[in-house]
Design a protein around this motif. Sequence first.
Motif, PDB file in Angstrom:
ATOM      1  N   ILE A 120     -20.941 -29.904 -35.312  1.00  0.00           N
ATOM      2  CA  ILE A 120     -20.923 -31.403 -35.724  1.00  0.00           C
ATOM      3  C   ILE A 120     -20.158 -31.517 -37.155  1.00  0.00           C
ATOM      4  CG2 ILE A 120     -22.138 -33.491 -35.940  1.00  0.00           C
ATOM      5  CD1 ILE A 120     -24.314 -32.393 -33.914  1.00  0.00           C
ATOM      6  N   THR A 121     -19.564 -32.526 -37.257  1.00  0.00           N
ATOM      7  CA  THR A 121     -18.866 -32.761 -38.387  1.00  0.00           C
ATOM      8  C   THR A 121     -19.386 -34.172 -39.020  1.00  0.00           C
ATOM      9  OG1 THR A 121     -16.815 -33.901 -37.520  1.00  0.00           O
ATOM     10  CG2 THR A 121     -16.840 -31.190 -38.108  1.00  0.00           C
ATOM     11  N   ALA A 122     -18.940 -34.294 -40.417  1.00  0.00           N
ATOM     12  CA  ALA A 122     -19.342 -35.506 -40.890  1.00  0.00           C
ATOM     13  C   ALA A 122     -18.808 -36.889 -40.340  1.00  0.00           C
ATOM     14  CB  ALA A 122     -19.118 -35.459 -42.643  1.00  0.00           C
ATOM     15  N   ASP A 123     -17.596 -36.534 -39.836  1.00  0.00           N
ATOM     16  CA  ASP A 123     -16.749 -37.841 -39.177  1.00  0.00           C
ATOM     17  C   ASP A 123     -17.604 -38.084 -37.840  1.00  0.00           C
ATOM     18  OD1 ASP A 123     -15.803 -35.386 -38.127  1.00  0.00           O
ATOM     19  OD2 ASP A 123     -13.912 -36.561 -37.774  1.00  0.00           O
ATOM     20  N   MET A 124     -18.406 -37.307 -37.331  1.00  0.00           N
ATOM     21  CA  MET A 124     -18.930 -37.271 -36.033  1.00  0.00           C
ATOM     22  C   MET A 124     -20.232 -38.207 -36.301  1.00  0.00           C
ATOM     23  SD  MET A 124     -18.335 -33.734 -34.544  1.00  0.00           S
ATOM     24  CE  MET A 124     -19.149 -34.246 -32.794  1.00  0.00           C
ATOM     25  N   ARG A 125     -20.787 -38.117 -37.459  1.00  0.00           N
ATOM     26  CA  ARG A 125     -22.161 -38.753 -37.724  1.00  0.00           C
ATOM     27  C   ARG A 125     -22.194 -40.253 -38.396  1.00  0.00           C
ATOM     28  NH1 ARG A 125     -26.756 -35.634 -36.762  1.00  0.00           N
ATOM     29  NH2 ARG A 125     -26.083 -33.579 -37.174  1.00  0.00           N
ATOM     30  N   MET A 126     -23.118 -40.856 -37.941  1.00  0.00           N
ATOM     31  CA  MET A 126     -23.345 -42.243 -38.499  1.00  0.00           C
ATOM     32  C   MET A 126     -23.549 -42.110 -39.957  1.00  0.00           C
ATOM     33  SD  MET A 126     -25.665 -44.243 -35.722  1.00  0.00           S
ATOM     34  CE  MET A 126     -26.967 -43.635 -36.270  1.00  0.00           C
ATOM     35  N   THR A 127     -22.794 -42.951 -40.860  1.00  0.00           N
ATOM     36  CA  THR A 127     -22.809 -42.861 -42.325  1.00  0.00           C
ATOM     37  C   THR A 127     -22.867 -44.263 -42.631  1.00  0.00           C
ATOM     38  OG1 THR A 127     -20.691 -42.535 -42.732  1.00  0.00           O
ATOM     39  CG2 THR A 127     -22.260 -40.756 -42.797  1.00  0.00           C
ATOM     40  N   GLY A 128     -23.388 -44.910 -43.640  1.00  0.00           N
ATOM     41  CA  GLY A 128     -23.292 -46.147 -44.232  1.00  0.00           C
ATOM     42  C   GLY A 128     -23.919 -47.349 -43.369  1.00  0.00           C
ATOM     43  N   PRO A 129     -23.331 -48.643 -43.479  1.00  0.00           N
ATOM     44  CA  PRO A 129     -24.179 -49.794 -42.698  1.00  0.00           C
ATOM     45  C   PRO A 129     -23.401 -49.559 -41.390  1.00  0.00           C
ATOM     46  CG  PRO A 129     -22.422 -50.441 -44.396  1.00  0.00           C
ATOM     47  CD  PRO A 129     -22.623 -48.959 -44.692  1.00  0.00           C
ATOM     48  N   PRO A 130     -24.381 -50.104 -40.292  1.00  0.00           N
ATOM     49  CA  PRO A 130     -23.738 -50.158 -38.995  1.00  0.00           C
ATOM     50  C   PRO A 130     -22.543 -50.751 -38.969  1.00  0.00           C
ATOM     51  CG  PRO A 130     -26.009 -51.059 -39.023  1.00  0.00           C
ATOM     52  CD  PRO A 130     -25.612 -50.743 -40.249  1.00  0.00           C
ATOM     53  N   MET A 131     -21.463 -50.419 -38.080  1.00  0.00           N
ATOM     54  CA  MET A 131     -20.328 -50.797 -37.818  1.00  0.00           C
ATOM     55  C   MET A 131     -19.980 -52.170 -37.172  1.00  0.00           C
ATOM     56  SD  MET A 131     -18.105 -47.091 -37.533  1.00  0.00           S
ATOM     57  CE  MET A 131     -16.839 -47.721 -37.680  1.00  0.00           C
ATOM     58  N   ASP A 132     -21.064 -52.754 -36.402  1.00  0.00           N
ATOM     59  CA  ASP A 132     -20.967 -53.605 -35.768  1.00  0.00           C
ATOM     60  C   ASP A 132     -21.746 -54.975 -36.401  1.00  0.00           C
ATOM     61  OD1 ASP A 132     -23.548 -53.142 -35.493  1.00  0.00           O
ATOM     62  OD2 ASP A 132     -23.695 -53.442 -33.239  1.00  0.00           O
ATOM     63  N   GLY A 133     -21.784 -54.908 -37.673  1.00  0.00           N
ATOM     64  CA  GLY A 133     -22.471 -56.376 -38.325  1.00  0.00           C
ATOM     65  C   GLY A 133     -23.711 -56.101 -38.238  1.00  0.00           C
ATOM     66  N   GLY A 134     -24.361 -55.483 -37.523  1.00  0.00           N
ATOM     67  CA  GLY A 134     -25.971 -55.628 -37.287  1.00  0.00           C
ATOM     68  C   GLY A 134     -26.704 -54.369 -37.649  1.00  0.00           C
ATOM     69  N   SER A 135     -28.028 -54.070 -36.894  1.00  0.00           N
ATOM     70  CA  SER A 135     -28.752 -52.889 -37.273  1.00  0.00           C
ATOM     71  C   SER A 135     -28.619 -51.989 -36.010  1.00  0.00           C
ATOM     72  CB  SER A 135     -30.245 -53.451 -37.517  1.00  0.00           C
ATOM     73  OG  SER A 135     -30.677 -54.084 -36.366  1.00  0.00           O
ATOM     74  N   LEU A 136     -29.300 -50.908 -36.106  1.00  0.00           N
ATOM     75  CA  LEU A 136     -29.358 -50.272 -34.642  1.00  0.00           C
ATOM     76  C   LEU A 136     -30.110 -50.904 -33.612  1.00  0.00           C
ATOM     77  CD1 LEU A 136     -29.554 -46.424 -35.966  1.00  0.00           C
ATOM     78  CD2 LEU A 136     -27.754 -47.527 -34.965  1.00  0.00           C
ATOM     79  N   LEU A 137     -31.076 -51.884 -34.092  1.00  0.00           N
ATOM     80  CA  LEU A 137     -31.787 -52.600 -33.248  1.00  0.00           C
ATOM     81  C   LEU A 137     -31.513 -54.088 -32.662  1.00  0.00           C
ATOM     82  CD1 LEU A 137     -35.321 -51.601 -34.842  1.00  0.00           C
ATOM     83  CD2 LEU A 137     -34.163 -50.561 -32.894  1.00  0.00           C
ATOM     84  N   GLY A 138     -30.166 -54.404 -33.232  1.00  0.00           N
ATOM     85  CA  GLY A 138     -29.684 -55.593 -32.715  1.00  0.00           C
ATOM     86  C   GLY A 138     -28.531 -56.223 -33.609  1.00  0.00           C
ATOM     87  N   LYS A 139     -27.654 -56.848 -32.935  1.00  0.00           N
ATOM     88  CA  LYS A 139     -26.413 -57.154 -33.486  1.00  0.00           C
ATOM     89  C   LYS A 139     -26.839 -58.543 -34.242  1.00  0.00           C
ATOM     90  CE  LYS A 139     -23.035 -55.288 -30.170  1.00  0.00           C
ATOM     91  NZ  LYS A 139     -22.184 -55.510 -29.279  1.00  0.00           N
ATOM     92  N   ARG A 140     -26.029 -58.824 -35.280  1.00  0.00           N
ATOM     93  CA  ARG A 140     -25.967 -59.996 -36.116  1.00  0.00           C
ATOM     94  C   ARG A 140     -25.179 -61.114 -35.320  1.00  0.00           C
ATOM     95  NH1 ARG A 140     -23.391 -59.020 -40.916  1.00  0.00           N
ATOM     96  NH2 ARG A 140     -21.389 -59.806 -39.948  1.00  0.00           N
ATOM     97  N   PRO A 141     -25.722 -62.322 -34.999  1.00  0.00           N
ATOM     98  CA  PRO A 141     -25.196 -63.260 -34.055  1.00  0.00           C
ATOM     99  C   PRO A 141     -23.756 -63.578 -34.537  1.00  0.00           C
ATOM    100  CG  PRO A 141     -27.407 -63.708 -34.219  1.00  0.00           C
ATOM    101  CD  PRO A 141     -27.106 -62.791 -35.057  1.00  0.00           C
ATOM    102  N   GLY A 142     -22.645 -63.511 -33.612  1.00  0.00           N
ATOM    103  CA  GLY A 142     -21.360 -63.836 -34.332  1.00  0.00           C
ATOM    104  C   GLY A 142     -20.367 -62.597 -34.909  1.00  0.00           C
ATOM    105  N   ALA A 143     -21.421 -61.557 -35.012  1.00  0.00           N
ATOM    106  CA  ALA A 143     -20.435 -60.375 -35.536  1.00  0.00           C
ATOM    107  C   ALA A 143     -19.398 -59.716 -34.906  1.00  0.00           C
ATOM    108  CB  ALA A 143     -21.511 -59.098 -36.061  1.00  0.00           C
TER     109      ALA A 143
END
Length: 136
Positions: free
Chosen positions: A80-103
């Motif tokens: 497992i390499t660093a580029d396979m890992r999640m880093t920084g803020p979520p990439m979809d504009g939300g959290s892991l538990l939910g997306k920000r509406p309109g993201a």
Amino acid sequence: AEMFDGKRAYEPAAFKAAADALSARAGGLTGEFPQGTLGAPSAARPEIDQARPEFEALARHIGRLADALAIKAGNAPPEITADMRMTGPPMDGGSLLGKRPGAAEADPARMPAEHLLHLILQDCTSCHSKFRQKQQ
């Protein structure tokens, strides 16, 4: 998930096999629950027919994410390499538990494998909570 969590040793071939199986299974989700297939053995709730467009959209989204994960797993490195890992803020504009509406939806091909896996699990949980009868 156990490989990314360190609960199971990472093996590229096992990662690829699991990702390929997930992709194959996700591609047929809507076909497994055609209109009117409620209760046993599927455990589908009536909401699956009442909100068919929402169910189908979730199934398609899971399929896109699973396909991207399978492609990444097909090129998996020996560890497992660093580029396979999640880093920084979520990439979809939300959290892991939910997306920000309109993201805006991020391109799955550009997401790390671990993030794709978490989004798939999130969608599965959402779908089950809305459309699957509780198991006794």
